[in-house]
Enzyme design. Structure first.
Site, PDB file in Angstrom:
ATOM      1  N   ARG A 108       1.645  -8.366  -0.087  1.00  0.00           N
ATOM      2  CA  ARG A 108       0.356  -7.869  -0.614  1.00  0.00           C
ATOM      3  C   ARG A 108       0.497  -6.362  -0.778  1.00  0.00           C
ATOM      4  NH1 ARG A 108      -5.775  -9.354   1.011  1.00  0.00           N
ATOM      5  NH2 ARG A 108      -5.156 -11.069  -0.333  1.00  0.00           N
ATOM      6  N   HIS A 135      -3.590 -11.896  -8.704  1.00  0.00           N
ATOM      7  CA  HIS A 135      -3.741 -12.638  -7.434  1.00  0.00           C
ATOM      8  C   HIS A 135      -3.438 -14.116  -7.732  1.00  0.00           C
ATOM      9  CE1 HIS A 135      -4.675 -13.421  -3.406  1.00  0.00           C
ATOM     10  NE2 HIS A 135      -5.941 -13.078  -3.342  1.00  0.00           N
ATOM     11  N   GLN A 138      -4.572 -17.006  -5.395  1.00  0.00           N
ATOM     12  CA  GLN A 138      -6.012 -17.268  -5.463  1.00  0.00           C
ATOM     13  C   GLN A 138      -6.328 -18.147  -6.674  1.00  0.00           C
ATOM     14  OE1 GLN A 138      -8.555 -15.907  -3.277  1.00  0.00           O
ATOM     15  NE2 GLN A 138      -9.693 -17.509  -4.311  1.00  0.00           N
ATOM     16  N   ASP A 230     -16.321 -11.130  -7.942  1.00  0.00           N
ATOM     17  CA  ASP A 230     -15.457 -10.486  -6.941  1.00  0.00           C
ATOM     18  C   ASP A 230     -16.120  -9.141  -6.618  1.00  0.00           C
ATOM     19  OD1 ASP A 230     -13.297  -9.648  -5.374  1.00  0.00           O
ATOM     20  OD2 ASP A 230     -11.953  -9.293  -7.079  1.00  0.00           O
ATOM     21  N   CYS A 270     -13.739 -15.202  -4.561  1.00  0.00           N
ATOM     22  CA  CYS A 270     -12.482 -15.231  -3.807  1.00  0.00           C
ATOM     23  C   CYS A 270     -12.696 -14.866  -2.347  1.00  0.00           C
ATOM     24  CB  CYS A 270     -11.468 -14.292  -4.446  1.00  0.00           C
ATOM     25  SG  CYS A 270     -12.100 -12.610  -4.677  1.00  0.00           S
ATOM     26  N   ARG A 298      -6.951 -22.527  -0.427  1.00  0.00           N
ATOM     27  CA  ARG A 298      -5.850 -21.561  -0.327  1.00  0.00           C
ATOM     28  C   ARG A 298      -4.720 -22.168   0.512  1.00  0.00           C
ATOM     29  NH1 ARG A 298      -6.751 -16.155  -1.123  1.00  0.00           N
ATOM     30  NH2 ARG A 298      -4.466 -16.143  -1.077  1.00  0.00           N
TER      31      ARG A 298
HETATM   32  N1   CP Z   1      -9.361 -13.972  -1.216  1.00  0.00           N
HETATM   33  C1   CP Z   1      -8.448 -13.311  -0.467  1.00  0.00           C
HETATM   34  O1   CP Z   1      -7.325 -13.040  -0.884  1.00  0.00           O
HETATM   35  O2   CP Z   1      -8.885 -13.026   0.786  1.00  0.00           O
HETATM   36  P1   CP Z   1      -8.162 -12.042   1.802  1.00  0.00           P
HETATM   37  O3   CP Z   1      -8.246 -10.668   1.217  1.00  0.00           O
HETATM   38  O4   CP Z   1      -8.952 -12.162   3.082  1.00  0.00           O
HETATM   39  O5   CP Z   1      -6.753 -12.489   1.964  1.00  0.00           O
HETATM   40  N1  NVA Z   2     -10.379  -7.498  -6.064  1.00  0.00           N
HETATM   41  C1  NVA Z   2     -10.278  -7.602  -4.638  1.00  0.00           C
HETATM   42  C2  NVA Z   2      -9.755  -8.952  -4.256  1.00  0.00           C
HETATM   43  C3  NVA Z   2      -9.639  -9.213  -2.775  1.00  0.00           C
HETATM   44  C4  NVA Z   2      -9.118 -10.593  -2.466  1.00  0.00           C
HETATM   45  C5  NVA Z   2      -9.387  -6.499  -4.109  1.00  0.00           C
HETATM   46  O1  NVA Z   2      -8.378  -6.201  -4.754  1.00  0.00           O
HETATM   47  O2  NVA Z   2      -9.700  -5.912  -3.074  1.00  0.00           O
END
Ligand code: CP
Ligand code: NVA
Length: 311
Positions: A108, A135, A138, A230, A270, A298
């Site tokens: 990540r 993502h 997701q 989101d 999400c 997920r």
């Molecule tokens: N939706 C998602 O990726 O959640 P987290 O940021 O908690 O991993």
């Molecule tokens: N758009 C959000 C998604 C988190 C799962 C971010 O990047 O923080």
């Protein structure tokens, strides 16, 4: 039931963005995810002896825990480290340490180039667990959720209201690829990346699915089977929060907007959500909110992905 010798080998060694998965692979993954969800015990030893390294530059609840649990429930293991990648030592050295110890890397990252570079230097598969652009994990779980709810994706319409960044871009590519119409309602200045829109238009031309990008939220949700949103301020953008609240204030998913979609429309997010910013509490708690089905999926979708990429 997929027998162990029917587990497909991925065409691309990595999942850096949604287009790394072919249409056939996506359909296969959705079928396998459904199977794994129904019969988890049948896969309890499928990844015995295999391990993944998880490198997270940003916080996570769902992604971190579902990858850890997925590996554990498939008979394998995982190790986790949080912090910037490539600061204490060069990224290319990190990648070439990890590929000596593990069978895959889940990362990540703040910048897509970080996950791309990990893949360039690593000999084991790299999975993007959220970047600034995509993502894909997701989107996979979300396709599983829509398919469970409506039976099939082709002929359905997904309306995304909010920022045209990572989650929206992955959903746009994956839904169009699978023949599902996609509409984005977003403010001026928060459109998706033009190159990704060009890719999405190409996919729509092939599958016949419809793509619409508009600044009118009501227009985006008309006829939608699912409304998705989101956070307005993604991780790493906290200094823009005030400006973003102003820019997005007409793009909240609330009772009035939800009422303009189909009567059987579901609400998707999400997570994590900021109640009373991008979505009201009434919609989060609505009987047609499927947010926790998404979170559950997920786990199943990533199990399918790990089976395909690590075997
Ligand atoms: N939706 C998602 O990726 O959640 P987290 O940021 O908690 O991993
Ligand atoms: N758009 C959000 C998604 C988190 C799962 C971010 O990047 O923080």
């Amino acid at each position: 039931m997929f027998a162990p010798d029917q587990i497909l080998k991925a065409n691309s060694p990595d999942l850096l963005h949604d287009l790394d998965l072919t249409t056939d692979e996506l359909v296969y993954l959705l079928d396998l995810a459904a199977q794994v969800k129904e019969s988890p015990a049948a896969y309890a030893r499928a990844l015995e002896g295999r391990n993944i390294a998880m490198l997270f530059e940003k916080p996570s609840l769902r992604t971190k825990l579902t990858f850890e649990l997925a590996m554990k429930q498939l008979g394998g293991g995982s190790v986790f480290i949080e912090g910037p990648i490539g600061v204490r030592e060069p990224l290319k050295d990190v990648a070439r340490n990890l590929d000596r110890w593990t069978n895959g890397i889940v990362a990540r990252v703040f910048r897509q180039t970080t996950v791309d570079d990990l893949a360039r230097w690593s000999r084991v598969p790299v999975i993007n667990a959220l970047s600034d652009l995509y993502h894909p994990c997701q989107a996979l779980a979300d396709m599983q959720t829509v398919r469970e709810h409506f039976g099939e994706l082709r002929g359905c319409k997904l309306a995304f209201i909010g920022d045209g960044n990572n989650v929206a871009q992955s959903l746009m590519l994956t839904s169009l690829r699978l023949g599902m119409d996609f509409a984005l309602g977003c403010p001026q200045g928060y459109l998706p990346d033009p190159d990704i829109v060009t890719q999405a238009e190409g996919l729509a031309a092939v599958t016949g699915a419809h793509l619409a990008i508009t600044h009118d939220g009501a227009e985006a949700v008309a006829g939608a089977h699912a409304i998705y949103t989101d956070v307005w301020t993604s991780m790493g953008q906290e200094q823009e929060a005030v400006e973003r609240r102003r820019a997005f204030r007409d793009y909240q998913v609330n009772d009035a907007l939800f009422a303009q979609a189909r009567p059987d429309c579901v609400f998707m997010h999400c997570l994590p959500a900021k109640r009373d910013e991008e979505v009201t509490d009434s919609i989060m708690e609505h009987e047609r909110s499927v947010i926790f089905d998404q979170a559950e999926n997920r786990l199943h979708a990533q199990k399918a992905l790990l089976l395909m990429m690590l075997t």
